[in-house]
Design an enzyme around this catalytic site. Structure first.
Site, PDB file in Angstrom:
ATOM      1  N   GLU A  94     -48.979  22.865  82.801  1.00 17.78           N
ATOM      2  CA  GLU A  94     -48.047  21.970  83.473  1.00 17.78           C
ATOM      3  C   GLU A  94     -48.382  21.875  84.955  1.00 17.78           C
ATOM      4  OE1 GLU A  94     -44.227  22.562  80.521  1.00 17.78           O
ATOM      5  OE2 GLU A  94     -44.349  23.880  82.247  1.00 17.78           O
ATOM      6  N   CYS A 107     -48.101  20.774  92.733  1.00 17.65           N
ATOM      7  CA  CYS A 107     -48.122  22.189  92.367  1.00 17.65           C
ATOM      8  C   CYS A 107     -48.952  22.275  91.083  1.00 17.65           C
ATOM      9  CB  CYS A 107     -46.688  22.664  92.150  1.00 17.65           C
ATOM     10  SG  CYS A 107     -46.574  24.342  91.532  1.00 17.65           S
ATOM     11  N   CYS A 114     -50.719  33.334  81.683  1.00 17.95           N
ATOM     12  CA  CYS A 114     -50.962  34.227  82.820  1.00 17.95           C
ATOM     13  C   CYS A 114     -51.104  35.632  82.293  1.00 17.95           C
ATOM     14  CB  CYS A 114     -49.790  34.148  83.799  1.00 17.95           C
ATOM     15  SG  CYS A 114     -50.104  34.996  85.374  1.00 17.95           S
ATOM     16  N   CYS A 118     -45.037  39.539  85.683  1.00 13.44           N
ATOM     17  CA  CYS A 118     -43.852  39.507  86.543  1.00 13.44           C
ATOM     18  C   CYS A 118     -42.620  39.256  85.673  1.00 13.44           C
ATOM     19  CB  CYS A 118     -43.989  38.405  87.590  1.00 13.44           C
ATOM     20  SG  CYS A 118     -45.488  38.564  88.570  1.00 13.44           S
ATOM     21  N   CYS A 121     -40.582  35.810  85.733  1.00 15.53           N
ATOM     22  CA  CYS A 121     -41.311  34.532  85.664  1.00 15.53           C
ATOM     23  C   CYS A 121     -41.519  34.094  84.220  1.00 15.53           C
ATOM     24  CB  CYS A 121     -42.666  34.671  86.359  1.00 15.53           C
ATOM     25  SG  CYS A 121     -43.649  33.173  86.306  1.00 15.53           S
ATOM     26  N   GLY A 165     -50.395  30.652  86.070  1.00 15.55           N
ATOM     27  CA  GLY A 165     -51.606  31.447  86.239  1.00 15.55           C
ATOM     28  C   GLY A 165     -51.718  32.120  87.592  1.00 15.55           C
ATOM     29  N   GLU A 166     -52.710  33.002  87.675  1.00 13.56           N
ATOM     30  CA  GLU A 166     -52.984  33.717  88.924  1.00 13.56           C
ATOM     31  C   GLU A 166     -54.325  33.190  89.460  1.00 13.56           C
ATOM     32  OE1 GLU A 166     -51.718  35.747  91.267  1.00 13.56           O
ATOM     33  OE2 GLU A 166     -53.717  35.561  92.090  1.00 13.56           O
ATOM     34  N   SER A 197     -51.626  30.543  96.215  1.00 13.78           N
ATOM     35  CA  SER A 197     -50.606  31.593  96.144  1.00 13.78           C
ATOM     36  C   SER A 197     -51.048  32.672  95.172  1.00 13.78           C
ATOM     37  CB  SER A 197     -49.287  30.975  95.673  1.00 13.78           C
ATOM     38  OG  SER A 197     -48.292  31.963  95.559  1.00 13.78           O
ATOM     39  N   SER A 220     -47.011  36.302  96.896  1.00 16.56           N
ATOM     40  CA  SER A 220     -45.695  36.470  96.271  1.00 16.56           C
ATOM     41  C   SER A 220     -45.346  37.951  96.358  1.00 16.56           C
ATOM     42  CB  SER A 220     -45.743  36.009  94.812  1.00 16.56           C
ATOM     43  OG  SER A 220     -46.140  34.657  94.764  1.00 16.56           O
ATOM     44  N   LEU A 221     -44.561  38.293  97.362  1.00 19.76           N
ATOM     45  CA  LEU A 221     -44.346  39.720  97.640  1.00 19.76           C
ATOM     46  C   LEU A 221     -43.115  40.264  96.907  1.00 19.76           C
ATOM     47  CD1 LEU A 221     -45.690  41.958  99.338  1.00 19.76           C
ATOM     48  CD2 LEU A 221     -43.996  41.466 101.126  1.00 19.76           C
ATOM     49  N   HIS A 222     -41.984  39.711  97.172  1.00 23.77           N
ATOM     50  CA  HIS A 222     -40.703  40.033  96.505  1.00 23.77           C
ATOM     51  C   HIS A 222     -40.178  41.431  96.766  1.00 23.77           C
ATOM     52  CE1 HIS A 222     -41.122  36.162  94.738  1.00 23.77           C
ATOM     53  NE2 HIS A 222     -42.062  36.496  93.892  1.00 23.77           N
ATOM     54  N   ASN A 296     -34.761  30.963  90.105  1.00 21.59           N
ATOM     55  CA  ASN A 296     -34.437  30.080  88.988  1.00 21.59           C
ATOM     56  C   ASN A 296     -34.308  30.922  87.732  1.00 21.59           C
ATOM     57  OD1 ASN A 296     -34.815  27.625  90.555  1.00 21.59           O
ATOM     58  ND2 ASN A 296     -36.943  28.284  90.609  1.00 21.59           N
ATOM     59  N   CYS A 339     -40.125  26.700  90.453  1.00 18.03           N
ATOM     60  CA  CYS A 339     -40.942  27.931  90.472  1.00 18.03           C
ATOM     61  C   CYS A 339     -40.546  28.860  89.337  1.00 18.03           C
ATOM     62  CB  CYS A 339     -40.703  28.716  91.758  1.00 18.03           C
ATOM     63  SG  CYS A 339     -41.365  27.999  93.221  1.00 18.03           S
TER      64      CYS A 339
HETATM   65  N1  SAH Z   1     -49.565  33.973  90.324  1.00 20.00           N
HETATM   66  C1  SAH Z   1     -49.433  33.305  91.592  1.00 20.00           C
HETATM   67  C2  SAH Z   1     -49.189  31.837  91.410  1.00 20.00           C
HETATM   68  C3  SAH Z   1     -47.882  31.482  90.716  1.00 20.00           C
HETATM   69  S1  SAH Z   1     -46.853  30.941  91.952  1.00 20.00           S
HETATM   70  C4  SAH Z   1     -48.356  33.966  92.406  1.00 20.00           C
HETATM   71  O1  SAH Z   1     -47.670  34.828  91.881  1.00 20.00           O
HETATM   72  O2  SAH Z   1     -48.234  33.675  93.587  1.00 20.00           O
HETATM   73  C5  SAH Z   1     -45.318  30.908  91.328  1.00 20.00           C
HETATM   74  C6  SAH Z   1     -44.330  31.328  92.403  1.00 20.00           C
HETATM   75  O3  SAH Z   1     -43.024  31.259  91.845  1.00 20.00           O
HETATM   76  C7  SAH Z   1     -44.551  32.763  92.826  1.00 20.00           C
HETATM   77  O4  SAH Z   1     -44.212  32.924  94.183  1.00 20.00           O
HETATM   78  C8  SAH Z   1     -43.552  33.482  91.962  1.00 20.00           C
HETATM   79  O5  SAH Z   1     -43.223  34.734  92.465  1.00 20.00           O
HETATM   80  C9  SAH Z   1     -42.402  32.517  91.947  1.00 20.00           C
HETATM   81  N2  SAH Z   1     -41.506  32.669  90.806  1.00 20.00           N
HETATM   82  C10 SAH Z   1     -41.800  33.178  89.592  1.00 20.00           C
HETATM   83  N3  SAH Z   1     -40.712  33.148  88.800  1.00 20.00           N
HETATM   84  C11 SAH Z   1     -39.722  32.610  89.520  1.00 20.00           C
HETATM   85  C12 SAH Z   1     -38.353  32.286  89.251  1.00 20.00           C
HETATM   86  N4  SAH Z   1     -37.829  32.509  88.046  1.00 20.00           N
HETATM   87  N5  SAH Z   1     -37.627  31.729  90.229  1.00 20.00           N
HETATM   88  C13 SAH Z   1     -38.182  31.447  91.432  1.00 20.00           C
HETATM   89  N6  SAH Z   1     -39.454  31.717  91.751  1.00 20.00           N
HETATM   90  C14 SAH Z   1     -40.221  32.295  90.808  1.00 20.00           C
END
Ligand code: SAH
Length: 346
Positions: A94, A107, A114, A118, A121, A165-166, A197, A220-222, A296, A339
């Protein structure tokens, strides 16, 4: 026995020129065909009208053009467009077009599924099937550029590798796709408008620095606390924060480019002052920007967006420490295009 035809877009311009030489034609034909494939977006050899019929047939006998097909397009009430993209082998990824007043951002996906896990996700629930080829990534961008012109009367302005994907686990193909996107023979876009990203693969971040790439980096740190990050992003056990930080320091020393961090604040997970202070300590070594993104929901409520008080606390602590911070609202939620929601539901 039928010979398996080659994907013509896997060839460089030089290789295409050589091919024409070996079949006894002028190498210049290679340039023409290359232009058809990349600049003019030909979907078939038939489209190549300034190439003779015999040559087109000869190409047809030797090669295929594995063009993607936008299978299904959904439009959100906020203008966001999601494409379900069919690949030549029947798999689907997608990609999303996100319009704002001044920009349209694509995007795009870099892998089918993937391999990371995470826990928040939706894409992580799909198995990683395969990497996308450079042309499959490029085609997603072209499709969105066309939609941007059609629906918003302007070309695409930005690209983020934040789909499925990564990207750093498909680094070579991502790099090749960006070379095409930025080259005059492709879309001629500035690399400054492209952001890759990553969940944080230290070795590959260093490689990017060594390759002196000109696009932007987002991480994507979190969480900046190992135990917490490992509990929500289990691969952090393999690539702990110390290694990530060291790689980012290397990146910054080589590129002098600001680093963007994607960060979701969840209720009861990373919503305390200690969490916010750890984030500051992690990113203050270089000019940084923190995007506090909206969560989300993808399931039955294991993860919940933190209360606005916690977000305000993060903003205050980051600002006091002179770290740029934005609070991002999600787009395209009603069509599962936001996202973390990309999961081939259809
Ligand atoms: N694998 C890469 C590229 C994917 S980016 C990465 O992790 O950066 C997708 C982005 O959406 C990342 O920043 C991820 O942390 C974020 N994401 C994943 N699940 C999400 C969710 N349920 N709600 C909001 N952001 C989310």
């Amino acid at each position: 026995m039928e010979v398996k035809k080659k994907d013509i877009r896997a060839l460089t311009k030089e290789q295409l020129r050589e091919f024409f030489t070996t079949v006894g034609e002028k190498p210049f034909r290679g340039n023409q065909v290359y232009e058809w494939l990349w600049k003019k977006g030909a979907h078939s050899f038939e489209d190549m009208t300034n190439v003779s019929k015999e040559t087109r047939q000869m190409l047809q006998d030797n090669f295929v053009i594995n063009h993607i097909k936008v299978d299904q397009m959904q439009r959100s009430s906020d203008g966001t467009v999601k494409n379900a993209v069919k690949l030549h082998d029947g798999l689907t990824v997608e990609s999303v077009l996100i319009p704002t007043k001044t920009r349209t951002t694509a995007c795009v996906s870099s892998q089918v599924g993937c391999s990371l896990d995470c826990r928040f996700c939706a894409t992580s629930r799909l198995k990683r099937m395969r990497n996308l080829n450079p042309d499959e990534i490029y085609d997603q961008v072209v499709a969105i550029d066309n939609e941007s012109r059609l629906y918003f009367d302007r070309p695409l302005s930005n690209i983020v590798f934040m789909g499925m994907g990564e990207p750093l686990m498909n680094y070579n193909n991502v790099l090749k796709s960006i070379e095409k996107i930025t080259s005059e023979e492709g879309l001629g876009m500035s690399p400054k408008r492209i952001t890759v990203s990553t969940s944080g693969v230290p070795k590959m971040i260093k490689k990017m620095a060594d390759d002196e790439v000109k696009f932007n980096l987002a991480v994507s740190l979190h969480s900046a606390i190992d135990d917490i990050r490992t509990s929500i992003m289990p691969f952090n056990a393999t690539f702990p924060l110390k290694d990530l930080r060291e790689a980012l320091e290397y990146w910054y020393s080589k590129t002098r480019n600001r680093i963007t961090y994607e960060y979701i604040v969840w209720d009861g997970i990373n919503d305390t002052q200690t969490d916010a202070e750890a984030l500051v300590a992690f990113c203050k070594f270089a000019p940084s920007k923190v995007n506090l993104i909206e969560y989300n929901p993808i399931d039955d409520g294991e993860f919940q967006q933190a209360h606005s008080k916690a977000i305000d606390m993060y903003v205050a602590i980051l600002e006091v420490n002179h770290i740029t911070v934005t609070v991002r609202r999600s787009r395209g939620k009603d069509i599962d295009a936001a996202c973390g929601q990309l999961a081939n539901k259809s």
